[in-house]
Design an enzyme around this catalytic site. Structure first.
Site, mmCIF file in Angstrom:
data_model
loop_
_atom_site.group_PDB
_atom_site.id
_atom_site.type_symbol
_atom_site.label_atom_id
_atom_site.label_comp_id
_atom_site.label_asym_id
_atom_site.label_seq_id
_atom_site.Cartn_x
_atom_site.Cartn_y
_atom_site.Cartn_z
ATOM 1 N N THR A 190 -5.571 1.647 -5.674
ATOM 2 C CA THR A 190 -5.124 0.287 -5.505
ATOM 3 C C THR A 190 -6.073 -0.629 -6.457
ATOM 4 O OG1 THR A 190 -4.900 0.638 -3.140
ATOM 5 C CG2 THR A 190 -5.214 -1.517 -3.692
ATOM 6 N N GLU A 249 0.737 -1.189 0.117
ATOM 7 C CA GLU A 249 -0.235 -0.123 0.025
ATOM 8 C C GLU A 249 0.855 1.232 -0.043
ATOM 9 O OE1 GLU A 249 -2.789 2.713 -0.063
ATOM 10 O OE2 GLU A 249 -3.485 0.497 -0.063
ATOM 11 N N ASP A 281 1.528 -0.150 -5.183
ATOM 12 C CA ASP A 281 0.579 -0.115 -6.010
ATOM 13 C C ASP A 281 0.244 1.304 -6.465
ATOM 14 O OD1 ASP A 281 -0.278 1.138 -3.598
ATOM 15 O OD2 ASP A 281 -2.166 0.131 -3.240
#
Length: 637
Positions: free
Chosen positions: A303, A261, A478
């Site tokens: 994402t 992330e 991401d």
């Protein structure tokens, strides 16, 4: 006599009614201009752009508030108040959205409204107490109406209302004329929403976005198999043969994909306060294939865009998310392909299954199972922001992973290193924040270190389970974590000014590919998430020639040094094209060079994005089966 006595009252009432209308217009106009300059901090390049920014909210205020003049007399002021509030809310919503995403809301994003309620502290941190000032003018107008000092006449003259709309149209046409001088073909080049807002204003931009969205929604109905021919021919012409040494290097092995992330590549080997931010990932660069020129290619879907890119080798949309708006489409995704070859595709993500519409989209893409929040024990102690913390996430996922039928194709989506980058347990903070004065940037390193420790733990668990030696493990960042809004603080971190060139370089995200039995090395190949589908399939020994894809194998000796950003920017071995600025930079020193040097990259970026959008908007892969284009009738069978 009666008429003579009543005439002044009618005139006075008309003046009162128009005075209230004009006051509402002026307040909204002034507020919008201030918000454009302060809240959105639009980057103006010259005096004409300043003039445009001044006049564009006036045309919008006159037009939309003018609609309220058609309301019956008794409800006219209420109508004006309602329109004023809606426009104020639209303005404020864009300001809040822009604070983190450095972007503007689109209609497809509104279909993702349910995500907002799940953001928790991430969303709340974007709101400030002083934001009430954005509604101060509305409260003033409300007070005037409630005091009943303004009494609208029964009927306004058509000439008066007509004058309002003629004025709005005249100002709008002047706005568009100046905008076209600043950016020719503005309305046909829509990669960059910042340019549209800067030259059209927030309100006109949303009208334009609505027109585009309506147009795109009709594309599927009008599309047929002939529309796929151009895309197929282009895709075939871009195909690159795999490296014979790497093709099938992981045949029959499990695949473990980990979405890191908000992880940007500048974190690798970075030290804060003398401490490494990502010591585990730093070590991983020595025993895996580490790509240090790898870029995210995401848009507003963040994402979910990264997931879509990696599974499909298609780009996300210019506005909104494919996951949220196109889950009913037909795709030829990696999970579907590997399943046809005996693999068991699954996803692990300890969040609500409906977030980003994942439960529907994963089914569309061919995943067998989605291990979402109900499969995990989530409580206040082991969760933060979106959900389960990364260490606990991997720990609870391991038993489920070990029990999977092999070979499997698995994807893990981490959560903790997400804006606003907080940990609710001081003992979990093993590195001190940076000291730039910007909390977002400073705390980013704390959660990035936590994520790094969670990944180290996961690798140890994989080794203990015996899965490590029988699995291809792919870690990828991401999307960006620090937006352009924090360039001042990032300049302190990097020790240099964040120019448009440096900003694009900050879109690099790390990619690690661990192949069993191979030591790996640092790869300087320029590529992006769009390239991972063919790369993974080739490693597994599965051919991709004839497939419709916009990426190419990262290990291919034939591949071009090239990748694209969703705003039309492009990165090559020699040059960087900044789409928003329409400027060209040399890779060797970051200095601006002649624009013509970037034209080939600019043109290819535009073609790739346009053709990919054509596929998604038209749902063209419903006309594609077994590597061949089929007709409308066959697609329904």
């Amino acid at each position: 006599m009666i008429k003579l006595e009543q005439q002044p009252n009618i005139q006075n009432s008309t003046k009162q009614s128009l005075s209230f209308f004009l006051l509402a217009v002026i307040l909204l106009w002034v507020k919008s201009y201030i918000a454009f300059r302060v809240g959105l901090n639009l980057d103006l390049e010259n005096v004409m752009q300043e003039i445009i920014l001044v006049i564009t909210p006036l045309s919008s205020a006159l037009f939309f508030l003018g609609l309220g003049l058609f309301a019956p007399a008794k409800s006219r002021n209420k109508a004006l108040l309602t329109i004023h509030f809606i426009m104020s809310f639209i303005l404020y919503a864009n300001i809040v959205y822009h604070r983190f995403f450095d972007d503007f809301i689109t209609i497809p994003v509104l279909f993702q409204f349910k995500n907002f309620g799940d953001l928790g502290g991430s969303a709340q941190s974007l709101m400030h107490p002083l934001d009430i000032l954005y509604f101060l003018d509305f409260l003033l107008l409300l007070t005037i109406v409630l005091s009943k000092k303004v009494k609208p006449v029964e009927k306004l003259k058509k000439k008066t209302i007509g004058l309002v709309f003629v004025s709005a149209l005249s100002i709008f046409l002047a706005n568009i004329g100046m905008a076209e001088i600043q950016r020719p073909e503005l309305l046909t080049r829509t990669f960059d929403r910042a340019i549209l807002v800067k030259l059209m204003g927030v309100y006109n931009y949303h009208v334009y976005d609505a027109v585009l969205n309506t147009k795109s929604s009709t594309q599927r109905a009008l599309a047929d198999s002939n529309d796929l021919a151009e895309v197929k021919n282009y895709s075939d012409s871009q195909y690159k043969k795999p490296d014979p040494k790497m093709f099938g290097a992981a045949k029959g092995k499990n695949v473990i994909l980990v979405s890191m992330e908000s992880t940007q590549n500048f974190l690798i080997n970075k030290k804060i306060n003398g401490q490494e931010v990502t010591p585990f990932l730093n070590d991983l660069t020595k025993n895996s294939y580490y790509f240090d020129n790898f870029y995210h290619n995401t848009g507003q879907g963040k994402t979910s865009d990264a997931e879509f890119l990696i599974d499909n080798s298609l780009y996300g949309l210019p506005g909104g998310s494919v996951y949220s708006t196109k889950a009913q489409n037909k795709f030829h995704a990696t999970p579907e392909i590997v399943k046809e070859n005996g693999y068991n595709p699954v996803v692990f993500h300890a969040n609500n299954k409906s977030f980003w519409n994942r439960d529907m989209m994963y089914n569309t893409l061919g995943y067998n199972k989605f291990y979402s929040k109900p499969y995990y024990d989530v409580n206040d102690q082991n969760s933060v922001n979106y959900g389960l913390k990364d260490k606990e996430f991997f720990k609870q996922s391991m038993p489920m992973l070990e029990n999977l039928k092999q070979p499997f194709y698995s994807k893990f989506i981490t959560l903790t290193n997400h804006h606003p980058f907080i940990l609710n347990n001081e003992q979990e903070k093993s590195i001190q924040p940076a000291d730039t004065g910007d909390p977002t940037v400073d705390n980013y390193f704390v959660t990035a270190r936590y994520q790094d420790e969670a990944l180290k733990q996961f690798f140890q668990q994989l080794k203990a389970s015996g899965l490590y030696d029988n699995s291809v493990i792919i870690l990828y960042g991401d999307h960006y974590g620090i937006s352009e809004n924090h360039n001042k603080a990032m300049s302190k971190i990097l020790g240099k000014e964040v120019t448009p060139y440096e900003h694009l370089k900050l879109q690099e995200t790390p990619l690690f590919i661990h192949v069993p039995g191979q030591k790996g090395k640092v790869m300087h190949t320029i590529g992006g998430e769009i390239d991972l589908k063919p790369t993974i399939l080739h490693l597994l020994g599965m051919k991709t020639k004839g497939d419709i894809q916009f990426g190419s194998d990262l290990f291919s000796p034939e591949r071009d040094e090239f990748t694209v950003q969703r705003d039309g920017s492009a990165i090559t071995k020699d040059y960087v094209y900044a789409g928003e600025k329409e400027k060209c930079y040399s890779q060797s020193d970051g200095q601006e060079v002649a624009a013509k040097l970037c034209k080939p990259a600019k043109d290819k970026a535009a073609k790739d994005l346009n053709l990919s959008d054509k596929v998604v908007y038209g749902d063209l892969l419903r006309f594609f089966k077994d590597g061949k284009i089929i007709n409308q009738q066959e697609s329904k069978q």
